[in-house]
Scaffold this motif. Structure first.
Motif, PDB file in Angstrom:
ATOM      1  N   SER A   1      -3.115  46.437  87.681  1.00 38.65           N
ATOM      2  CA  SER A   1      -3.107  47.862  88.065  1.00 38.65           C
ATOM      3  C   SER A   1      -2.772  48.741  86.869  1.00 38.65           C
ATOM      4  O   SER A   1      -3.407  49.780  86.649  1.00 38.65           O
ATOM      5  CB  SER A   1      -2.082  48.114  89.174  1.00 38.65           C
ATOM      6  OG  SER A   1      -2.438  47.435  90.333  1.00 38.65           O
ATOM      7  N   ARG A   2      -1.788  48.332  86.088  1.00 35.82           N
ATOM      8  CA  ARG A   2      -1.429  49.108  84.894  1.00 35.82           C
ATOM      9  C   ARG A   2      -2.583  49.117  83.898  1.00 35.82           C
ATOM     10  O   ARG A   2      -2.888  50.146  83.294  1.00 35.82           O
ATOM     11  CB  ARG A   2      -0.166  48.548  84.244  1.00 35.82           C
ATOM     12  CG  ARG A   2       1.083  49.003  84.965  1.00 35.82           C
ATOM     13  CD  ARG A   2       2.329  48.534  84.277  1.00 35.82           C
ATOM     14  NE  ARG A   2       2.498  47.122  84.618  1.00 35.82           N
ATOM     15  CZ  ARG A   2       3.131  46.241  83.890  1.00 35.82           C
ATOM     16  NH1 ARG A   2       3.697  46.579  82.759  1.00 35.82           N
ATOM     17  NH2 ARG A   2       3.239  44.991  84.280  1.00 35.82           N
ATOM     18  N   LEU A   3      -3.227  47.972  83.721  1.00 36.33           N
ATOM     19  CA  LEU A   3      -4.370  47.876  82.813  1.00 36.33           C
ATOM     20  C   LEU A   3      -5.470  48.848  83.232  1.00 36.33           C
ATOM     21  O   LEU A   3      -5.984  49.602  82.401  1.00 36.33           O
ATOM     22  CB  LEU A   3      -4.923  46.444  82.782  1.00 36.33           C
ATOM     23  CG  LEU A   3      -6.228  46.243  82.012  1.00 36.33           C
ATOM     24  CD1 LEU A   3      -5.999  46.414  80.523  1.00 36.33           C
ATOM     25  CD2 LEU A   3      -6.815  44.882  82.315  1.00 36.33           C
ATOM     26  N   LEU A   4      -5.833  48.846  84.503  1.00 39.90           N
ATOM     27  CA  LEU A   4      -6.900  49.734  84.975  1.00 39.90           C
ATOM     28  C   LEU A   4      -6.529  51.204  84.773  1.00 39.90           C
ATOM     29  O   LEU A   4      -7.354  52.003  84.329  1.00 39.90           O
ATOM     30  CB  LEU A   4      -7.226  49.448  86.440  1.00 39.90           C
ATOM     31  CG  LEU A   4      -7.900  48.106  86.711  1.00 39.90           C
ATOM     32  CD1 LEU A   4      -8.045  47.861  88.211  1.00 39.90           C
ATOM     33  CD2 LEU A   4      -9.246  48.022  86.022  1.00 39.90           C
ATOM     34  N   LEU A   5      -5.303  51.560  85.094  1.00 36.69           N
ATOM     35  CA  LEU A   5      -4.855  52.938  84.903  1.00 36.69           C
ATOM     36  C   LEU A   5      -4.883  53.314  83.424  1.00 36.69           C
ATOM     37  O   LEU A   5      -5.316  54.417  83.062  1.00 36.69           O
ATOM     38  CB  LEU A   5      -3.450  53.134  85.476  1.00 36.69           C
ATOM     39  CG  LEU A   5      -2.900  54.553  85.408  1.00 36.69           C
ATOM     40  CD1 LEU A   5      -3.792  55.530  86.170  1.00 36.69           C
ATOM     41  CD2 LEU A   5      -1.480  54.591  85.951  1.00 36.69           C
ATOM     42  N   MET A   6      -4.486  52.396  82.560  1.00 35.78           N
ATOM     43  CA  MET A   6      -4.490  52.665  81.123  1.00 35.78           C
ATOM     44  C   MET A   6      -5.912  52.832  80.592  1.00 35.78           C
ATOM     45  O   MET A   6      -6.170  53.698  79.748  1.00 35.78           O
ATOM     46  CB  MET A   6      -3.763  51.538  80.376  1.00 35.78           C
ATOM     47  CG  MET A   6      -2.262  51.525  80.648  1.00 35.78           C
ATOM     48  SD  MET A   6      -1.436  50.115  79.888  1.00 35.78           S
ATOM     49  CE  MET A   6      -1.318  50.716  78.196  1.00 35.78           C
ATOM     50  N   ILE A   7      -6.845  52.029  81.084  1.00 33.05           N
ATOM     51  CA  ILE A   7      -8.246  52.149  80.659  1.00 33.05           C
ATOM     52  C   ILE A   7      -8.826  53.481  81.120  1.00 33.05           C
ATOM     53  O   ILE A   7      -9.480  54.188  80.342  1.00 33.05           O
ATOM     54  CB  ILE A   7      -9.082  50.959  81.185  1.00 33.05           C
ATOM     55  CG1 ILE A   7      -8.690  49.679  80.441  1.00 33.05           C
ATOM     56  CG2 ILE A   7     -10.577  51.233  81.036  1.00 33.05           C
ATOM     57  CD1 ILE A   7      -9.269  48.408  81.038  1.00 33.05           C
ATOM     58  N   ILE A   8      -8.567  53.847  82.376  1.00 38.81           N
ATOM     59  CA  ILE A   8      -9.080  55.115  82.899  1.00 38.81           C
ATOM     60  C   ILE A   8      -8.503  56.289  82.112  1.00 38.81           C
ATOM     61  O   ILE A   8      -9.234  57.184  81.677  1.00 38.81           O
ATOM     62  CB  ILE A   8      -8.777  55.247  84.407  1.00 38.81           C
ATOM     63  CG1 ILE A   8      -9.623  54.239  85.192  1.00 38.81           C
ATOM     64  CG2 ILE A   8      -9.026  56.672  84.899  1.00 38.81           C
ATOM     65  CD1 ILE A   8      -9.190  54.053  86.635  1.00 38.81           C
ATOM     66  N   MET A   9      -7.200  56.290  81.903  1.00 37.87           N
ATOM     67  CA  MET A   9      -6.550  57.391  81.198  1.00 37.87           C
ATOM     68  C   MET A   9      -7.041  57.471  79.748  1.00 37.87           C
ATOM     69  O   MET A   9      -7.310  58.561  79.235  1.00 37.87           O
ATOM     70  CB  MET A   9      -5.034  57.236  81.230  1.00 37.87           C
ATOM     71  CG  MET A   9      -4.286  58.433  80.711  1.00 37.87           C
ATOM     72  SD  MET A   9      -4.334  59.866  81.781  1.00 37.87           S
ATOM     73  CE  MET A   9      -3.145  59.382  83.008  1.00 37.87           C
TER      74      MET A   9
END
Length: 185
Positions: A134-142
């Motif tokens: 979840s953190r990875l996906l949020l970091m990629i999106i941001m």
């Protein structure tokens, strides 16, 4: 959780090699024609994030890997600095800013490695963001939103850039040199 969100926001939207190149591409080619560069950056960003997700602890403590990343990143940023400084606002000159360059700037961008190493290994979160995926996906999106924002900003100042491109290119080249110096701090 607030400190994690603040960390990824600041890291995604502050100047770095990728955001500077995105802005330059937006200035010269416009937002739509800069999408291949941004796609290359997003894919490079994702690849690095996935690798770091599996090896965050090992990479964080390995000084040899970090040193090699700094050398490769410095050489590539030096190459980009030369081309940015000498470019003119014409489409032929700016063809260097396509998909492959977006991918390459991310794969050699030490700021991106540190972004993922810190974001995935230094924060212990609960709830949905407790999952590393979840953190990875949020970091990629941001991170992708950060480069897209800088590309849009570049397009918005396109006319000013065309009139004063040498000043802009000099400032951008200096910012890239500062990025190289910052790698070694």
């Amino acid at each position: 959780m607030t400190s994690f969100i603040l960390f990824i926001f600041i890291m995604s939207f502050t100047p770095g090699p990728n955001t500077i190149m995105a802005m330059l591409s937006g200035q010269n080619m416009g937002f739509k024609k800069s999408l291949p560069l941004n796609l290359g950056m997003a894919i490079g960003f994702s690849v690095i994030g996935i690798i770091i997700m599996f090896f965050a602890t090992q990479v964080q403590g390995n000084q040899i890997i970090l040193f090699l990343m700094k050398i490769i990143g410095s050489l590539y940023l030096g190459y980009l600095t030369y081309h940015v400084y000498n470019s003119k606002p014409s489409k032929n000159e700016m063809m260097i800013l396509g998909f492959k360059n977006g991918l390459a700037v991310q794969l050699t961008n030490v700021k991106v490695y540190l972004y993922f190493i810190t974001g995935l290994s230094a924060y212990s979160l609960t709830g949905q963001l407790g999952s590393m995926l979840s953190r990875l996906l949020l970091m990629i999106i941001m991170g992708s939103l950060g480069t897209l924002s800088w590309t849009l900003f570049g397009q918005l100042i396109e006319n000013t850039y065309k009139k004063h491109y040498k000043i802009f290119n000099t400032v951008i080249a200096i910012l890239l040199i500062i990025s190289i110096i910052d790698l070694w701090r």
